[in-house]
Design an enzyme around this catalytic site. Structure first.
Site, mmCIF file in Angstrom:
data_model
loop_
_atom_site.group_PDB
_atom_site.id
_atom_site.type_symbol
_atom_site.label_atom_id
_atom_site.label_comp_id
_atom_site.label_asym_id
_atom_site.label_seq_id
_atom_site.Cartn_x
_atom_site.Cartn_y
_atom_site.Cartn_z
ATOM 1 N N MET A 57 0.801 -1.065 0.036
ATOM 2 C CA MET A 57 0.010 0.095 -0.203
ATOM 3 C C MET A 57 0.948 1.165 0.097
ATOM 4 O O MET A 57 0.268 2.240 -0.383
ATOM 5 C CB MET A 57 -0.796 0.077 1.200
ATOM 6 C CG MET A 57 -0.265 0.207 2.501
ATOM 7 S SD MET A 57 -1.696 0.268 3.870
ATOM 8 C CE MET A 57 -1.132 1.732 4.547
ATOM 9 N N TYR A 58 2.165 1.135 0.278
ATOM 10 C CA TYR A 58 2.940 2.367 0.384
ATOM 11 C C TYR A 58 3.578 2.761 -1.109
ATOM 12 O O TYR A 58 4.186 3.782 -1.248
ATOM 13 C CB TYR A 58 4.358 1.930 1.271
ATOM 14 C CG TYR A 58 4.075 1.923 2.554
ATOM 15 C CD1 TYR A 58 2.834 2.151 3.194
ATOM 16 C CD2 TYR A 58 4.946 1.196 3.311
ATOM 17 C CE1 TYR A 58 2.712 1.826 4.422
ATOM 18 C CE2 TYR A 58 4.681 0.700 4.710
ATOM 19 C CZ TYR A 58 3.547 1.114 5.239
ATOM 20 O OH TYR A 58 3.413 0.847 6.604
ATOM 21 N N HIS A 59 3.216 1.847 -1.990
ATOM 22 C CA HIS A 59 3.402 2.261 -3.599
ATOM 23 C C HIS A 59 5.030 2.435 -3.534
ATOM 24 O O HIS A 59 5.615 2.846 -4.669
ATOM 25 C CB HIS A 59 2.967 3.450 -4.028
ATOM 26 C CG HIS A 59 1.295 3.321 -3.695
ATOM 27 N ND1 HIS A 59 0.753 2.420 -4.724
ATOM 28 C CD2 HIS A 59 0.463 3.924 -2.839
ATOM 29 C CE1 HIS A 59 -0.562 2.732 -4.158
ATOM 30 N NE2 HIS A 59 -0.835 3.571 -3.261
#
Length: 70
Positions: A57-59
């Site tokens: 989710m932090y990319h």
């Protein structure tokens, strides 16, 4: 990027139910610019951090930048 002054002492570990353990302290890559991820994780490893949180989710994960530090 700030360079570490010296390695940190051993990081305490937390026991897990399965008998394993995990480092009590970790390095999260949330809000780390993808262009800085490799250098940031490399410094974390150099100072003794062994729990690197690179959640998708932090990319950062998709760029595979932090994975090339070790």
């Amino acid at each position: 990027m700030v360079q570490p002054a010296s390695p940190t002492p051993a990081v305490p570990r937390v026991p897990l139910r399965d008998g394993g353990s995990i480092p009590q302290f970790g390095f999260g890559t949330y809000k780390v610019d993808p262009a800085d991820a490799t250098a940031a994780v490399k410094i974390a490893l150099e100072v003794g951090i062994r729990h690197i949180d690179t959640a998708q989710m932090y990319h950062i994960h998709g760029d595979r930048k932090s994975g090339s530090a070790g």
